[in-house]
Design a protein around this motif. Structure first.
Motif, short mmCIF file in Angstrom:
data_model
loop_
_atom_site.label_atom_id
_atom_site.label_comp_id
_atom_site.label_asym_id
_atom_site.label_seq_id
_atom_site.Cartn_x
_atom_site.Cartn_y
_atom_site.Cartn_z
N ASP A 346 0.91 -1.24 0.00
CA ASP A 346 -0.08 -0.01 -0.16
C ASP A 346 0.77 1.25 0.05
OD1 ASP A 346 -3.02 -0.78 0.31
OD2 ASP A 346 -2.03 -2.08 1.66
N ASP A 347 2.23 1.02 -0.08
CA ASP A 347 2.90 2.29 -0.53
C ASP A 347 2.65 2.91 -2.03
OD1 ASP A 347 4.52 2.28 1.87
OD2 ASP A 347 6.09 1.25 0.95
N TYR A 348 1.89 1.99 -2.82
CA TYR A 348 1.46 2.39 -4.02
C TYR A 348 0.07 3.06 -3.84
CZ TYR A 348 5.92 0.34 -5.65
OH TYR A 348 7.08 0.02 -5.77
N ARG A 349 -0.14 4.02 -4.86
CA ARG A 349 -1.82 4.30 -4.80
C ARG A 349 -2.60 3.30 -5.51
NH1 ARG A 349 -1.25 10.29 -7.94
NH2 ARG A 349 0.36 11.39 -6.30
N TYR A 350 -2.33 2.36 -6.29
CA TYR A 350 -2.94 1.54 -7.03
C TYR A 350 -2.47 0.29 -6.92
CZ TYR A 350 -3.89 6.10 -8.94
OH TYR A 350 -3.96 7.65 -8.98
N GLN A 351 -3.15 -0.84 -6.64
CA GLN A 351 -2.82 -2.41 -6.88
C GLN A 351 -3.64 -3.21 -7.70
OE1 GLN A 351 -1.93 -3.93 -3.05
NE2 GLN A 351 -2.17 -2.26 -1.89
#
Length: 570
Positions: A346-351
């Motif tokens: 969840d360090d990324y905006r989108y998964q």
């Protein structure tokens, strides 16, 4: 009815050839299977003050897993009163106390999934479930392709008969002692049933059932076939299948991708894992995160290569973007780079979420961290998944090439633009302690040194870079009028409020009640079935490593004294 070899015992005759074969197996093959592929850490690796002995990070690789162990030490102030010795202690108290406190009201409370439970039981509404159906189900262990056991609940007591033998991945744990995740699925399935009987005494009617623990759906339902399907519990179901779903093994243990607690130990059970993720990302805005859609996972199952075909296709189309000179588009999709452990997804905006012809248990982890989940459809349902709504809790992209990549790129660009318009970029630049995770802060520092990623970060924060308007029908490109921040928040709230242990236990109670109501015979303990109490449960986990039983008893101390009504059994 023809009986299986497991009916009277599964071991071969002790001939000279068989003995020699077994010796050769353990001499040459056994070490490759049972020897841990990396140095084993001690669980609860803390000093006398409860401090992590290596609080920065630990990592290793092996034939089975690749794990980076970040201790989350910076989160310790947010867990007042906790320590390395207490965080995983009595995990069950976090939900047991709630259920016991609300015992009277919960008797009349239905699971929020009760309508789906009723729908799943429809195939047996007319003719019911017969003993002959269960005999047939018990003989489907090769068809269902997973560990299987038959269980009865009689007067609140649990009886279990192992249809399949203790095998690889169950006993012993292939990662060695201290890795209770690798104990396999059978003990955790039994633990779920025992926990339901403990917390809802007198509320589970007598029943007889079979449960298979493979990855795949098993009971195909052919419309108009005129035949009632065999009843079978499992971990997933899908359209066109009649499998009955119970919560999977990851709720009581942990998978190979550890989520580490703030003291550097594996967070044991979903309550501990959820508390880490919800706390870790509580103050990390969506705009603060890396502006890419990220995916990591297996791309080739050696036993079932076809199941990962869509995942491989997704990677191939990203590579095709690069090959065609569309580097800017390819940069929006982070799919084939360095390994990333689940606790940092969840360090990324989108998964991106791509099912491998089966349910994927980590969708709740992705949602809990507050990223936008972009799924190529959710078609293989675990117990709660059918309550997730595309466009509200997650974004759906096509499950076909090349539309899958094209839609993913367009959604990421549009969502980045909307976030910039909301003013999130400025807030991201001013992020303070707890508003950026250590791994996210480090990644941003790396991005600042790489021209293409630096430009991507800049364009993602430019409110004028891309015009995004509602389409005809009043929706954005992702089929909803909700913004990315709203979708991420809705997904996170769903997991926080509905995917709690008390929710899955209530669901399990209601599912077992509905199943029992459909039976057309009086259940009785199966021949050779064992009455399971807490001691028997710990024996299951402690075979062959006593340490594993200690870890489970540490998280679920009620097992030590729980007799399960078995005290008077012969």
């Amino acid at each position: 009815m023809k009986r299986t070899q497991r009916e009277e015992g599964w071991l071969p005759r002790a001939t000279t050839a068989n003995v020699i074969g077994v010796l050769l197996f353990f001499c040459f093959v056994g070490p490759a299977i049972f020897h841990p592929p990396f140095p084993l850490p001690r669980l609860h690796a803390v000093d006398s003050k409860g401090q992590d002995t290596d609080a920065s990070s630990r990592s290793w690789t092996g034939g089975f897993v690749q794990v980076a162990k970040n201790s989350h030490a910076y989160l310790r102030p947010l867990f007042p009163g906790a320590s390395g010795a207490s965080f995983n202690a009595n995990v069950s108290s976090q939900y047991s106390e709630y259920i016991q406190e609300h015992a009277q009201s919960l008797k009349d409370t239905k699971s929020f999934m009760h309508e789906w439970i009723e729908k799943d039981m429809l195939p047996w509404k007319q003719d019911g479930i017969t003993l002959e159906m269960l005999e047939e189900a018990e003989n489907m262990y090769d068809i269902c392709d997973g560990d299987m056991f038959r269980f009865q609940i009689i007067s609140g007591k649990l009886y279990v008969y192992h249809v399949t033998a203790r095998g690889f991945g169950w006993y012993p744990a292939q990662l060695g002692p201290g890795h209770v995740a690798a104990k396999g699925r059978v003990p955790y399935a039994m633990l779920l049933l025992l926990d339901v009987l403990r917390l809802f005494p007198g509320q589970i009617p007598d029943l007889d059932a079979v449960m298979q623990l493979g990855d795949f759906t098993c009971i195909a339902q052919e419309p108009g076939a005129g035949r009632t399907p065999v009843p079978m519990f499992g971990y997933t179901t899908s359209e066109g299948y009649a499998d009955l779903v119970l919560p999977d093994f990851t709720y009581y243990g942990h998978e190979y991708d550890y989520l580490m607690d703030p003291w550097g130990n594996p967070a044991h059970g979903w309550p501990a894992q959820a508390s880490v993720l919800l706390t870790k990302y509580a103050n990390v805005s969506l705009a603060s995160r890396l502006p890419q859609a990220m995916w990591r996972g297996r791309t080739m199952d050696s036993n079932y290569p076809h199941r990962d075909a869509l995942r491989r296709a997704f990677l191939d189309c990203v590579r095709a973007l690069r090959a065609s000179g569309r580097e800017d588009d390819a940069a929006l999709l982070n799919v084939d780079r360095e390994p990333i452990v689940m606790q940092d997804f969840d360090d990324y905006r989108y998964q991106v979420h791509i099912e491998p012809l089966a349910w994927v248990s980590n969708i709740r982890h992705k949602l809990a961290g507050g990223s936008v989940v972009m799924a190529t459809g959710i078609k293989y349902y675990e117990w709660f998944a059918r309550a997730l709504v595309p466009g509200t809790h997650y974004v759906e992209i096509p499950a076909r090439v090349p539309e899958m990549c094209a839609q993913a790129v367009d959604v990421v660009r549009d969502m980045n633009a909307l976030l910039a318009r909301e003013g999130g970029a400025g807030k991201a630049e001013a992020a303070t302690e707890f508003e950026l995770t250590p791994t996210l802060r480090k990644a941003k520092e790396v991005w600042a040194t790489m021209p293409r990623l630096k430009e991507l970060a800049k364009s993602a924060g430019d409110a004028e870079a891309r015009s995004v308007e509602l389409q005809r029908g009043g929706t954005y490109r992702w089929g909803s009028n909700l913004t990315p921040t709203q979708i991420a928040a809705a997904g996170q709230a769903f997991v926080r409020d509905k995917v709690r242990m008390q929710d899955l236990l209530l669901y399990t109670r209601d599912m077992l009640q509905a199943y029992a109501a459909a039976q057309r015979f009086t259940p009785a303990p199966r021949r050779k079935a064992r009455c399971v109490d807490g001691a028997a449960m710990l024996e299951e986990f402690g075979t062959p490593y006593a340490q594993d039983a200690e870890e489970v008893a540490y998280a679920y101390p009620w097992l030590k004294d729980f007799d399960g009504g078995c005290a008077n059994e012969a």
